[in-house]
Write an enzyme that holds these catalytic residues in place. Structure first.
Site, short mmCIF file in Angstrom:
data_model
loop_
_atom_site.label_atom_id
_atom_site.label_comp_id
_atom_site.label_asym_id
_atom_site.label_seq_id
_atom_site.Cartn_x
_atom_site.Cartn_y
_atom_site.Cartn_z
N VAL A 115 48.49 -15.51 -6.39
CA VAL A 115 47.32 -15.74 -5.52
C VAL A 115 46.78 -17.17 -5.62
O VAL A 115 46.04 -17.61 -4.75
CB VAL A 115 46.17 -14.74 -5.80
N TYR A 169 36.07 -17.11 -17.94
CA TYR A 169 36.03 -15.86 -17.17
C TYR A 169 34.65 -15.67 -16.53
O TYR A 169 34.54 -15.38 -15.33
CB TYR A 169 36.35 -14.69 -18.11
N LYS A 197 33.61 -15.55 -12.50
CA LYS A 197 32.95 -14.40 -11.86
C LYS A 197 31.59 -14.80 -11.29
O LYS A 197 31.20 -14.33 -10.22
CB LYS A 197 32.81 -13.24 -12.86
#
Ligand code: BGC
Length: 264
Positions: free
Chosen positions: A63, A162, A166
């Site tokens: 992706v 991370y 997010k």
């Protein structure tokens, strides 16, 4: 509920993505099961969807690669005519204390979790606008659902790449929702809490770890992929037609900060 619609689910060879792919298939959607490395897992998900009389196939695509994402949408459109639903789920953790975190760890997580969401959502939106609304199928021209995390809200020491990815998804989601609403493209996120999947195995695999994790979850159980899958089916369907630009927290109360029920 989703009969005649086509969904691409990224990172669908295991965990939440696999659960979402199966639930969308069971709800009648054709499912493109994306994976980056685990062909076996993806093929297993495809078989399960087909066993339930659904239609699905697996596509390898990174992706974070523009060419791969374009190729995936192209093969989805060649096979099913168009794409109606994107579930941008592919995500990784590369944990390290901040002071030791390498640029590679930072870049890898941002590339897959955030740039991947950008590349897939942009391709989906282009296809939704090209095709427009088909009223018999859905009120919307298309639906984009990001699988975010409670860590778009809760800071997470030792996982700053991370949490940054997010947190980034949250404002990315809202900003494109603002931009795409006029095209009747619905854009939302799901923010899962601790769901039992390979990504957080160390947090639940021993009884001690599990007990510690449960202290963070007011509802008293660790989530399962199906908990997220049900929310995804709802967000993909016209049942949620007026829900746009929101992040649906599905966390058993993790964001209630249970420590404050006695402390503070
Ligand atoms: C992470 C998991 C973690 C959960 C709750 C998720 O986004 O990927 O590792 O258990 O958040 O902290």
């Amino acid at each position: 509920m989703l009969i005649g619609q086509t969904a691409i689910v990224t990172g669908a060879s295991s965990g939440i993505g696999a659960g979402v792919a199966k639930a969308l298939g069971a709800a009648g959607a054709n499912v493109v099961v994306n994976y980056a490395g685990h062909a076996e897992g993806a093929n297993h998900v495809v078989r399960q969807i087909k066993d339930g009389d659904g239609s699905a196939f697996a596509v390898r695509a990174d992706v974070g690669s523009e060419a791969d994402v374009r190729g995936m949408f192209q093969v989805a459109c060649e096979t099913y005519g168009t794409v109606d639903i994107l579930v941008s789920n592919a995500g990784v953790q590369q944990d390290a204390p901040f002071l030791d975190m390498t640029l590679e760890q930072w870049n890898r997580v941002l590339r897959i979790n955030l740039t991947g969401a950008f590349l897939c959502a942009r391709e989906a939106a282009r296809e939704f606008i090209r095709r427009g609304i088909i009223r018999e199928r859905s009120c919307a021209a298309g639906k984009i659902i990001f699988i975010s995390s409670v860590h778009e809200i809760i800071p997470w020491a030792g996982h700053v790449n991370y949490a940054a990815s997010k947190g980034g998804i949250n404002l990315f989601m809202k900003s494109i929702a603002q931009e795409l609403g006029l095209y009747k493209i619905r854009v939302n996120s799901i923010a899962p809490g601790a769901i039992k999947t390979p990504i957080n195995r160390t947090a639940w695999e021993t009884p001690e770890a599990e007990a510690n994790l449960l202290k963070l979850i007011r509802y008293g159980r660790i989530g399962e992929p199906v908990d997220i899958a049900k929310a995804a089916v709802w967000l993909a369907s016209d049942e949620s037609d007026y829900v746009h630009g929101t992040s649906l927290i599905v966390d058993g109360g993790m964001t209630l900060y249970p420590g404050f029920s006695t402390g503070g």
